[in-house]
Write an enzyme that holds these catalytic residues in place. Sequence first.
Site: not given
Lengths: 326, 744
Positions: B475, B637, B640, B708, B710-711
């Site tokens: 996404i 990465n 990103t 992780g 994202g959050e």
Amino acid sequence: MNQFQYVRPSKAQAAIEAVAKDANATFIAGGTNLVDLMKRGIATPQKLVDINRLPLTKIERENNGLRIGALALNSAVADDKQVREKQPLLALALNAGASAQLRNMATVGGNMLQRTRCAYFYDLTMPCNKREPGTGCGALEGINRMHAIFGFSDKCIAVHPSDMSVALVALDATVLVTGPKGERRIPFADFHRLPGDTPEKDTNLERGELITAVDVPDGPFTKHVHYQKVRERASYAFALLSVAAALDIENNTIKAARLAMGGVAHKPWRLTAAEQSLVGKPATEETFRQAAAVAMQGAKAFKHNAYKLKLAPNTIIQALKTAAAA
Amino acid sequence: MKAQDKQIGAPMNRVDGHLKVTGAAKYSAEYELPNIAYAVLVGSTIARGRITSIDAKAAEKAPGVLAVISHFNSPKVPGFDTAGKDPSQPATAGGPIKIFKDDKIRFNDQPIAVVVADSWERARFAARLVKAQYAPEKHKTNLEASASEAFLPTAAKKNPKHPMNDYQRGQADAYKTGAIKLESEYVIPTEVHHPMELQAITAHWEAPDRLTIYDKTQGTMATRRDFAREWNLPEENVKVIATFVGGAFGNALHSWPHESAAIIAAKVVNRPVKLMLTREQMFTMVGYRPYTWQKLGMSATPDGKITAITHESIGQTSTYEEFTESTLAQTRMMYQSPNVTTRYRLAALDIGSPIWMRGPGEATGAFALESAMDEMAFMLNLDPLEFRLRNYTDKDPENGKPWSTKFLKECYQLGAERVGWNKRQLKPGSLRDGEWLIGYGMGVGTFGAHRGAATVGAQLLPDGTVLLQCATTDIGPGTGTAMTQIAADALGIDPKRIRFELGNSSFPKAGTQGGSSTVNSVGPATQEACLALKDKLRTLAGAGNAAFASAKKEDVTLADGYLTLSSNAAAKVSYADLIKQGGDKAVTVEAKPGGEGQKYSMYSFSVHFAEVRVHELTGEVRVSKLVSCADAGTIINEKTAGNQMKGGAVGGIGMALMEAAHIDDRFGRYVTKDFADYHVPVHADSPDVQVAFVNQPDPHVNALGTKGIGEIATIGVAPAIANAVFNATGKRVRELPITPDKLI
């Protein structure tokens, strides 16, 4: 979107006739507001008269002032050398509006004619006297954070969203129009209307009348000017409110002043009494504070916009301070 | 790039960057199938009640119109009768709206009809001609007005071990008797995801029992499951394609009414049907971060030790579906406190269902917890960073387990240095630059390092390319890029010779992209599939070449056109030979978490430091510096990952300063319907966000060491800004967003 006819005359007279004769026809220039209104079904013209071929884009000297063609782009006016030299307040106000992309499409005439951004006006299912007279004002007892504190009526409490117009009313501009009955000049302060009982009418233009230019007279306001726009993000947002301030200062004494507010009324709100209170006074914060108090006389807030009663005088003070220091 | 260089950690450009910037990447509304038709939804104009009539005559006669479908004429959707609540989503009760099944209106702008035409413009025109009559009922859209009816989620009522139950360690509400205490209420307004790409679906019945959908979804397999159930089809008869997703932030974690409508429409007109929502519809029917009320009580000793915390919240949900999120999770485990109480409740309103929005509940909860930490530090006359250090935990206070890894102190140090925390004054309003008051604030974030099972297929192609396939989606974080790097290291080949394909439910299975879990889950599967492929090729090579038969698999190298051994350059077998022996058959490997979650508490951590400037007269807030530091395990990465952190931080600026969707409760209808009214940050609102990673592998979550990102990129940003505003002005804003009217 409804089906509509589209014509693009090359002569002003043909354009005027096309709109004057047809109650469902309307001019289109940049279309940055009208096309949105059409997509949402708020404006449903059956004929669009595209005026972009008319030779109305020039910015030139005329009778001790600048004559700005109605089709001059907002970005072209803001970047024009004469405008920046003679009327820097206008350039500041223009650059505070919209985004670079929109300023590259929007015209001077269209900017003046943009409709309110009131959310109730934009929703076909909600009451709005401006969109559909007689249905009531949704904002009056609704979410009215962005709404008027001056000059409203119980029929409409919407505000005019233009930044450019706030500068133009402060600068004593005149709107030149041509219509079926010929040409006339409308002082900028009389161009937009208060809502009264007819909020559906934003301006005093008559059917078929075409704005051809705006005259901005030369004045002493070439240095001490500022356009203070308060918004929730740094760019690309309509004003919570804005202040156009221009001062002529000699030996720290104010010889002349211009002051107008946006985002507070159905029209750009000239603050004549506050201007007069500044003349002859020293350019100090105390003077500005007094002028702000004068400016706020008669202001009245609704449930969600009471903050404007404090934000408006604060912004006037800040605009005047910045203008004086410029 | 040399093949032997390590790719993990390298700031590699996105593998699909060129496709995206040139417009070659295809999104779900861009599949122009032959004979395609276009659908536009008609929404209700009341919030609750019943449809009494729909006049579709004018619309049906309009040019190009193929069908107008409503509950009066919709075909029977078989799963609507058999599918009840979704057992795979235990956190919810009830279920999604069964579109066009009955006359009930459950929220304003609920789709009541869909118009299908031969062009989008004609469908839109005709949609406006559809007129409905209603029997309205009294609606509720205000959480405060419904607070007295708030309830414990059904899932918690049924299961005493469900995490949405009340939690207590030590004494209940012990803060009330604390020596130094505070009790504050906080409000988060409704926020809407608003990814750049609108929700869109192209539905194509390839046969009466075979459905292909090109859909904006974060989970191809979850979407496949939902629509297979809706139509009582075997899952393999439904194919979901989401090769590119233009951002989602959580709003494509659920199947929504417009998707069902497009599939019904395609069935009725017997043509492929494309349906794309308008920006206005994105407010009403595809989820949002729920309006949430919170109360936080805290007590501490004079020397800055927390003695008790009570954190309560009421989140809004719809009347037909119980949406829950982990608003109170961070409070239970972040700080050392002997007494902690949490109580989570829901208020059911006549609005569409919410859905997790980036950071989800944790970001909401962190606004209250991290604001309260700042309030308490101020009461104690302590630096807020020092206060957090005095309550730092070396094991999880919620369950007593050791952390798998926790480098939050290192994050504190990195961030404090970069933002210039030493300039911060304890006394608010001490720093200024002309009319601008300057302040500094911090906020901490944490999110579970979740890992699920994932399967990846690896295959050697004749040209030497290794093709990898997985049903996961991307996404926006750059999943394909990260997986390419992981594969390059596992195979020891140039990343240019790897092609990672995703976003297709027919590929080897993977979970939904959500909850910061994709790299944790798909990463190890990619790594293991590549190692398995290499070993398979070695075995095949060994059949005709003794050197390979006895070689260790680490010794095997994939060079240009040949399999060789690094210890023996003379040993080589061509790809062509390997493929002749079946070397082109895909090796499919599933990687699953083991028992590590039982032994360790596994979390990612972040801290955000903000410097803000607040105009003393106009109340405008500008974030002049934002530093985000993360302990997210191994960074695959840096580019990103850094990009993901920056995006999350900018989202946090929006949450803190401008994002709010308002409903006029008289009509039960949103008055914020577009980007003129619903503000998200523009470039001018965002400083150059500085990102730093501790970049220490977590040896327990998976073999790659990832946790992780994202959050945690968003969790804690809003309180950091709110705390900085307090430090600048002395004004504590407990209801977001912090707009000028709240500061003057």
